[in-house]
Each structure stands twice: as C-alpha cells, then as structure tokens.
Design an enzyme around this catalytic site. Structure first.
Site, mmCIF file in Angstrom:
data_model
loop_
_atom_site.group_PDB
_atom_site.id
_atom_site.type_symbol
_atom_site.label_atom_id
_atom_site.label_comp_id
_atom_site.label_asym_id
_atom_site.label_seq_id
_atom_site.Cartn_x
_atom_site.Cartn_y
_atom_site.Cartn_z
ATOM 1 N N ARG A 104 30.689 8.799 -37.577
ATOM 2 C CA ARG A 104 30.999 7.379 -37.422
ATOM 3 C C ARG A 104 32.026 6.971 -38.474
ATOM 4 O O ARG A 104 31.780 7.152 -39.677
ATOM 5 C CB ARG A 104 29.715 6.574 -37.600
ATOM 6 N N THR A 108 35.535 1.290 -38.935
ATOM 7 C CA THR A 108 35.472 0.732 -37.573
ATOM 8 C C THR A 108 34.089 0.906 -36.959
ATOM 9 O O THR A 108 33.772 0.285 -35.950
ATOM 10 C CB THR A 108 36.482 1.448 -36.656
ATOM 11 N N ASP A 200 14.391 9.962 -37.919
ATOM 12 C CA ASP A 200 15.687 10.630 -37.750
ATOM 13 C C ASP A 200 15.451 12.014 -37.130
ATOM 14 O O ASP A 200 14.871 12.906 -37.752
ATOM 15 C CB ASP A 200 16.383 10.771 -39.107
ATOM 16 N N ASP A 203 16.979 15.059 -39.092
ATOM 17 C CA ASP A 203 16.235 15.360 -40.323
ATOM 18 C C ASP A 203 14.894 16.015 -40.003
ATOM 19 O O ASP A 203 14.474 16.947 -40.683
ATOM 20 C CB ASP A 203 15.999 14.081 -41.127
HETATM 21 N N1 URA Z 1 19.056 8.610 -34.332
HETATM 22 C C1 URA Z 1 17.849 9.086 -34.733
HETATM 23 O O1 URA Z 1 17.720 10.243 -35.120
HETATM 24 N N2 URA Z 1 16.792 8.241 -34.718
HETATM 25 C C2 URA Z 1 16.879 6.970 -34.306
HETATM 26 O O2 URA Z 1 15.875 6.253 -34.293
HETATM 27 C C3 URA Z 1 18.150 6.483 -33.885
HETATM 28 C C4 URA Z 1 19.230 7.333 -33.919
#
Ligand code: URA
Length: 209
Positions: A104, A108, A200, A203
């Site tokens: 990202r 922007t 995530d 992760d």
């Molecule tokens: N990406 C992720 O890994 N978890 C989320 O909740 C949103 C985007």
C-alpha cells in the site's frame, strides 16, 4: 453483478471457528487453513466441465466422465494467500500457480504491484485469485485488475472471510468476478481489520506476531 457463494458446509464452519480462535497455535492455524482451502476448492470447482470417455472395467465398457482439460491457475496474493494454495492443489494438482505481490502506497493508500510472476499461458486459464481476508477489497481489486491488464478473462476470487465493504468494492469494480467465501463478517474497524475476523491472517499463518 458477480455472485457471492458462502461455502457453509458444516466441516468448513467447524474448522473456521478454530481458525478464528486466538488460542489456536500457528501450526494448527496453518493446518486448518489448508484443510478449509481443500474443502472450498471442492465448491469452487463445481462448474468445471466434463467430457465423456469410455473405460474398460474388468467386466464391461463403461461410459464415464473426466474433467475436460480446462486449465486452472491459482493466483495467491502475497503473502497470506500462500496459506491456501497447497490445500487447493490437493484437489487440482495440475493447476499452475502465479504470484502477485502488492503493497500500500503510504501517501495515496493505493495498492501498488511490486511482484508478479504468472504462468506463461495465464490468459488461457481459469484463474482463482486467493486472499484469505477480503477487507477493503483494495488488494483483491488491484490483483484482478493486474490480471485483466494481462488479458485474463476468466476469474474467480476465493477468500476465507469477507467484510461486506470488501464484497461491495469487488462487485462494483469487477462485476464479472464471482466471490467464494467461508463467512461474511460484520464490518471493518478503523484499522482495516475485519470484525470479528481472525486478526492478521499473514501473521497468524507465518507466526510473525
Ligand atoms: N487482513 C487481515 O489479515 N486481517 C483483517 O482483518 C483484514 C485484512
């Protein structure tokens, strides 16, 4: 408008519960995502065309069917998409795998492609774009656009969990793309996390948190 298929088989829902649980270890998380990807692959390949063949059984000739050679391509979005690839390959081992990496732009906030390595015949393949979490839809939309820019026309999107916002964004930008999910959650929080979600995905897959 692209259709949304919620793969709500009891086995998928059961495994997804443990995937969400914060107490699930990295090892178990990875295995469960792999298993759910296999189960979802069963749904996503439901419309693959068949052709008739004859085989000789030990006692007669049987009129049978085999998959009619439609070629599949799996396109995981780096890095969390990697966690679902092997599970799909369990069912469609002949599929080719291409990778798309996006980051990202801090100013922007738009997704920028930093990596793409695709099968040479990618335009001829039916492609499954894979990202476990469909949050804002920004990454999925950018990956789909990157494939369309390379003349790919047969595209599906496969995610574990989607936010309603992400589904709307993909349906708006790519109405020709059907979306397959295991669950549609409530909303996105201010940090872009799907609620209740699973945290995530990258992760948790790779043990980086
Ligand atoms: N990406 C992720 O890994 N978890 C989320 O909740 C949103 C985007």
């Amino acid at each position: 408008m692209g259709k949304v298929y919620v793969c709500d088989h009891p086995l998928i829902q059961h495994k997804l519960t443990y995937i969400r649980d914060e107490a699930t270890t990295t090892k178990d998380f990875r295995e469960l995502v792999d298993e759910v990807a296999t189960l979802m692959a069963y749904e996503i390949t439901r419309d693959i065309p068949l052709q008739k063949v004859q085989v000789k059984t030990p006692v007669a000739t049987a009129e049978c069917k085999v998959i009619s050679g439609r070629m599949l391509g799996l396109i995981p979005i780096l890095r969390a998409g990697l966690g679902m690839v092997d599970g799909i390959l369990n069912l469609v081992p002949a599929a080719k795998v291409g990778h798309i990496g996006l980051y990202r732009d801090p100013e922007t906030l738009q997704p920028i492609e930093y990596y793409a390595k695709l099968p040479t015949d990618v335009q001829e393949r039916e492609l499954i774009v894979i990202d476990p979490m469909l949050a804002t839809g920004g990454s999925a939309n950018a990956a789909i656009a990157a494939l369309k820019a390379r003349n790919c026309t047969q595209l599906k999107l496969m995610c574990l969990i989607a936010a309603p916002e992400g589904i709307q964004a993909v349906q708006k930008e790519h109405p020709d793309v059907d979306i397959y999910v295991a669950a549609i959650d409530d909303y996105l929080d201010d940090h872009g996390y799907i609620i209740p979600g699973l945290g995530d995905a990258g992760d948790r897959l790779f043990g980086t948190k």
